[in-house]
Design an enzyme around this catalytic site. Structure first.
Site: not given
Length: 236
Positions: A14, A16, A188, A193
């Site tokens: 994941d 960000e 998040h 996540d």
DNA sequence: TGCCAGGCCCTCTTTAGGGCCTT
């Protein structure tokens, strides 16, 4: 079309970032959990039958300071800001990040399958952009699985065209709530996540492993999200 | 003032529109 190579390690991923694709985002945090196929084929379960995270788990989570600003929404939901990352002296996504990432992947038995939710439209193209900017590559036999179309496709196959799917949400948090009747933790943050994604995968592991064996895409076919403009580079 | 992704999926569809999904 020939089938992809059978992945021996699944690396759940994941990112960000500073925003959505419309702002040509930069990665600010990445998290990877590497799990051997054998741990996914027969996941351990708790007393209630809920799958548990494998005990053998390699993790890598890194923060980096993007050169471009976050959108207000991206900062709000990730809790990351350029100021905060700079204050902690985080470098941008650079060669050191690439070396760390490559070293992490080299520890895993190949072929590797990268797994991300909406990965084909977000995580994979964005990671591809950052790697391409640095002239870096992943192992040639790396493949990718996007759990968003995979789970939609599996449910569609089960519903046999009865329209039972309706407007079910396939967001990460909705899937987690549907499978575990609970809210995901640390939404998040990249690591939070990935944790959620891995539990979702474990809930439907046999089907998703079979899906990956048949339909995972080669990393070589992932196109960058955007191409940085040509310009002089004064780096040594 | 205008800038502001895009492929996929569903339906009140196929001569289209709108919402999802990722930050």
């Amino acid at each position: 079309m020939s089938e992809p190579p059978r992945a021996e390690t699944f690396v759940f991923l994941d990112l960000e970032a500073t925003g959505l694709p419309n702002v040509d985002p930069e990665i600010a945090e990445l998290s990877l959990f590497a799990v051997h196929r054998s741990c996914l084929e027969s996941p351990e379960r708790d007393d209630s039958g809920t799958p548990m995270l494998p005990r053998v788990l390699d993790k890598l989570t890194l923060c980096m300071c993007p050169e471009r600003p976050f959108t207000a929404k991206a900062s709000e939901i990730t809790g990351l800001t350029s100021e905060g990352l700079a204050q902690c002296r985080k470098a941008p996504f650079d060669d050191a990040i690439v070396k760390t990432l490559q070293a992490f992947l080299s520890r895993q038995e190949g072929p590797i399958c990268l797994v991300a939710h909406n990965g084909f439209d977000y995580d994979f193209p964005l990671l591809c952009t950052e790697l391409q900017r640095l002239g870096a590559h992943l192992p040639q036999d790396t493949v990718c699985l996007d759990t968003l179309p995979a789970l939609r496709g599996l449910d569609r196959a089960h519903s046999h065209g009865t329209r039972a799917q309706g407007h079910k949400s396939y967001s990460l948090s909705s899937l987690f709530h549907r499978y575990f009747k609970a809210q995901p933790s640390a939404a998040h943050s990249a690591e939070g996540d990935v944790h959620t994604l891995l539990l979702i995968f474990l809930h439907r592991a046999p089907e998703l492993l079979a899906w990956a064996d048949e339909q995972a895409r080669s990393w070589a076919h992932i196109e960058p999200m955007y191409v940085l403009p040509e310009g002089p580079s004064f780096e040594a």
